[in-house]
Design an enzyme around this catalytic site. Structure first.
Site, mmCIF file in Angstrom:
data_model
loop_
_atom_site.group_PDB
_atom_site.id
_atom_site.type_symbol
_atom_site.label_atom_id
_atom_site.label_comp_id
_atom_site.label_asym_id
_atom_site.label_seq_id
_atom_site.Cartn_x
_atom_site.Cartn_y
_atom_site.Cartn_z
ATOM 1 C CB CYS A 1 -0.951 0.007 1.193
ATOM 2 S SG CYS A 1 -2.125 -1.345 1.117
ATOM 3 C CG HIS B 1 -3.104 3.647 1.749
ATOM 4 N ND1 HIS B 1 -3.583 3.216 0.529
ATOM 5 C CD2 HIS B 1 -3.221 2.582 2.589
ATOM 6 C CE1 HIS B 1 -3.964 1.958 0.638
ATOM 7 N NE2 HIS B 1 -3.758 1.556 1.883
ATOM 8 C CG ASN C 1 -6.605 -0.731 0.922
ATOM 9 O OD1 ASN C 1 -5.868 -0.291 0.044
ATOM 10 N ND2 ASN C 1 -6.154 -1.195 2.073
HETATM 11 O O1 UT7 Z 1 -3.882 -0.963 3.488
HETATM 12 C C1 UT7 Z 1 -3.178 -1.143 4.650
HETATM 13 C C2 UT7 Z 1 -3.654 -1.808 5.705
HETATM 14 N N1 UT7 Z 1 -4.975 -2.207 6.016
HETATM 15 C C3 UT7 Z 1 -5.649 -1.544 6.940
HETATM 16 O O2 UT7 Z 1 -5.380 -0.420 7.230
HETATM 17 C C4 UT7 Z 1 -6.756 -2.252 7.662
HETATM 18 C C5 UT7 Z 1 -6.650 -2.018 9.131
HETATM 19 N N2 UT7 Z 1 -7.686 -2.642 9.908
HETATM 20 C C6 UT7 Z 1 -8.993 -2.278 9.818
HETATM 21 O O3 UT7 Z 1 -9.342 -1.405 9.056
HETATM 22 C C7 UT7 Z 1 -9.978 -2.931 10.753
HETATM 23 O O4 UT7 Z 1 -9.293 -3.697 11.717
HETATM 24 C C8 UT7 Z 1 -11.015 -3.808 10.007
HETATM 25 C C9 UT7 Z 1 -11.949 -2.935 9.202
HETATM 26 C C10 UT7 Z 1 -10.298 -4.798 9.099
HETATM 27 C C11 UT7 Z 1 -11.851 -4.607 11.012
HETATM 28 O O5 UT7 Z 1 -12.468 -3.737 11.938
HETATM 29 P P1 UT7 Z 1 -12.439 -4.076 13.493
HETATM 30 O O6 UT7 Z 1 -13.229 -3.034 14.153
HETATM 31 O O7 UT7 Z 1 -10.994 -4.220 13.887
HETATM 32 O O8 UT7 Z 1 -13.230 -5.446 13.572
HETATM 33 P P2 UT7 Z 1 -12.743 -6.879 14.079
HETATM 34 O O9 UT7 Z 1 -11.788 -7.489 13.118
HETATM 35 O O10 UT7 Z 1 -12.314 -6.776 15.493
HETATM 36 O O11 UT7 Z 1 -14.116 -7.685 14.018
HETATM 37 C C12 UT7 Z 1 -15.229 -7.308 14.813
HETATM 38 C C13 UT7 Z 1 -16.381 -8.255 14.503
HETATM 39 C C14 UT7 Z 1 -16.020 -9.715 14.631
HETATM 40 O O12 UT7 Z 1 -17.134 -10.402 15.210
HETATM 41 P P3 UT7 Z 1 -17.111 -10.816 16.764
HETATM 42 O O13 UT7 Z 1 -15.905 -11.678 16.935
HETATM 43 O O14 UT7 Z 1 -17.032 -9.529 17.522
HETATM 44 O O15 UT7 Z 1 -18.418 -11.535 16.906
HETATM 45 C C15 UT7 Z 1 -15.880 -10.168 13.206
HETATM 46 O O16 UT7 Z 1 -16.174 -11.533 13.030
HETATM 47 O O17 UT7 Z 1 -16.847 -8.056 13.181
HETATM 48 C C16 UT7 Z 1 -16.921 -9.328 12.500
HETATM 49 N N3 UT7 Z 1 -16.614 -9.127 11.082
HETATM 50 C C17 UT7 Z 1 -17.573 -8.865 10.165
HETATM 51 N N4 UT7 Z 1 -18.903 -8.743 10.248
HETATM 52 C C18 UT7 Z 1 -19.587 -8.460 9.106
HETATM 53 C C19 UT7 Z 1 -15.409 -9.115 10.492
HETATM 54 N N5 UT7 Z 1 -15.548 -8.854 9.174
HETATM 55 C C20 UT7 Z 1 -16.879 -8.695 8.953
HETATM 56 C C21 UT7 Z 1 -17.632 -8.404 7.799
HETATM 57 N N6 UT7 Z 1 -18.975 -8.277 7.929
HETATM 58 N N7 UT7 Z 1 -17.076 -8.197 6.598
#
Ligand code: UT7
Length: 323
Positions: free
Chosen positions: A113, A250, A280
């Site tokens: 990225c 980015h 992204n």
């Molecule tokens: O390009 C360079 C790098 N990339 C980034 O900058 C990405 C950085 N990270 C992020 O943007 C965030 O961490 C994410 C958007 C990827 C995820 O957000 P989060 O607030 O950290 O969510 P999480 O991974 O902690 O997941 C929270 C919940 C989980 O459920 P439980 O365990 O709380 O029941 C996941 O299973 O959200 C669930 N979940 C989803 N639900 C619906 C994860 N993905 C999805 C989805 N739809 N697509």
């Protein structure tokens, strides 16, 4: 002193936009979850006939026209990509051929990225050292090809597209009101490699592999890394957040962008946001955002623009440039 001035930009997107609701028909997700966590509303997904090189070529042609130069005027092409058409030759060489260029050189830059920031910095180094007078820098990706469509934690986040700029050697006086790249700062730290990587490659599995990410871990490091290299840019130039006209980060996640701008005291109205429309797009996200800010009339000659990126590796970096 010599400066690398950006004299044109261009962008290209695949023909198909896919909304969150459309994605939710084949992935266990929802428009609400994606919008709330990331700010993404839609992304573009390439058809089989649309590749990194074809999108990169289309963006490059627009950048050349916008800069009012021909391919004969270009000395070097750098293509930032992690999703090349082939393992080799470089996608940049493929694009060079498509553009009808048989002189000069072309190579790819792999910093995920952060690729566009690394490529602009490299182009600036070639220009400053007198090895090139005009460099075409492209960020082009087809991340849809390396996504695991069974993994909802990653597949909803990424999209395809390409953007390009032309940098030209011009004379400046060495002050911060010169046009062109004023300073750039690159970093990497391979100890974070397993937080965002592709689980395949020619030398390990002999397959392309799929993107794997510990999203929360990446999120945790992102804001600190981004703000560090931006503070380096301010320290090197004596400029501050108040001097910035446009912050073009980015585009990975709206929450990361907002938190970085807030920590740096950059006013929200100065932040260019396209993640809602493109998702992204890795190395393509900054040049796509540049092109949209230019064509909607926001970004004008003389504006002070701050570019930053952070991604797999980890890699991260900033470029401060006067348009
Ligand atoms: O390009 C360079 C790098 N990339 C980034 O900058 C990405 C950085 N990270 C992020 O943007 C965030 O961490 C994410 C958007 C990827 C995820 O957000 P989060 O607030 O950290 O969510 P999480 O991974 O902690 O997941 C929270 C919940 C989980 O459920 P439980 O365990 O709380 O029941 C996941 O299973 O959200 C669930 N979940 C989803 N639900 C619906 C994860 N993905 C999805 C989805 N739809 N697509």
């Amino acid at each position: 002193m010599k400066r690398s001035v950006i004299i044109g930009s261009g962008a290209a997107l695949p023909r198909n936009a896919v909304s969150n609701d459309e994605l939710a028909k084949r992935v266990d997700t929802s428009d609400e979850w994606i919008r709330q966590r990331t700010g993404i509303e839609q992304r573009y997904i390439a058809d089989a006939d649309e590749t990194t090189a074809s999108l990169g070529e289309a963006a490059a042609r627009k950048a050349l026209a916008d800069a009012d130069v021909s391919i004969e005027d270009i000395d070097l092409i750098i293509c930032a990509t992690s999703t090349p058409d082939n393992t080799f030759p470089a996608t940049a060489v493929n694009i060079q051929h498509r553009l009808g260029m048989t002189h000069g050189a072309a190579f790819d830059m792999q910093a995920v990225c952060s690729g566009f920031v690394f490529a602009v910095t490299t182009a600036n180094t070639y220009i400053m050292s007198g090895q090139a007078d005009r460099v075409l820098v492209i960020g082009a990706e087809t991340f849809s090809r390396i996504l695991d469509w069974e993994d909802r934690t990653t597949c909803v986040l990424f999209g395809d597209g390409a953007g390009a700029v032309v940098l030209e050697a011009q004379e400046g006086v060495g002050l911060s009101n010169d046009r062109g790249v004023l300073t750039s700062h690159l970093r990497s730290d391979g100890s974070h490699r397993d937080k965002l990587y592709v689980d395949g490659g020619p030398s390990t599995t002999a397959t392309v592999g799929h993107l794997r990410m510990q999203g929360r871990e990446v999120f945790k490091h992102a804001v600190a890394m981004i703000t560090d290299v931006i503070e380096d840019a301010f320290a090197a130039t004596g400029l501050s957040a108040d001097d910035i006209d446009w912050f073009i980060p980015h585009q990975a996640n709206r929450r990361i962008i907002d938190a970085s701008a807030k920590k740096l005291n950059i006013a929200p109205e100065k932040v260019v946001i396209t993640v809602s429309q493109h998702g992204n797009t890795s190395a393509a996200s900054i040049p796509l955002a540049i092109d949209s800010a230019r064509h909607d009339g926001r970004l004008k000659k003389g504006d002070l623009v701050l570019l930053e990126a952070m991604g797999g590796g980890f890699t991260w970096g900033s470029v401060l440039v006067r348009w």
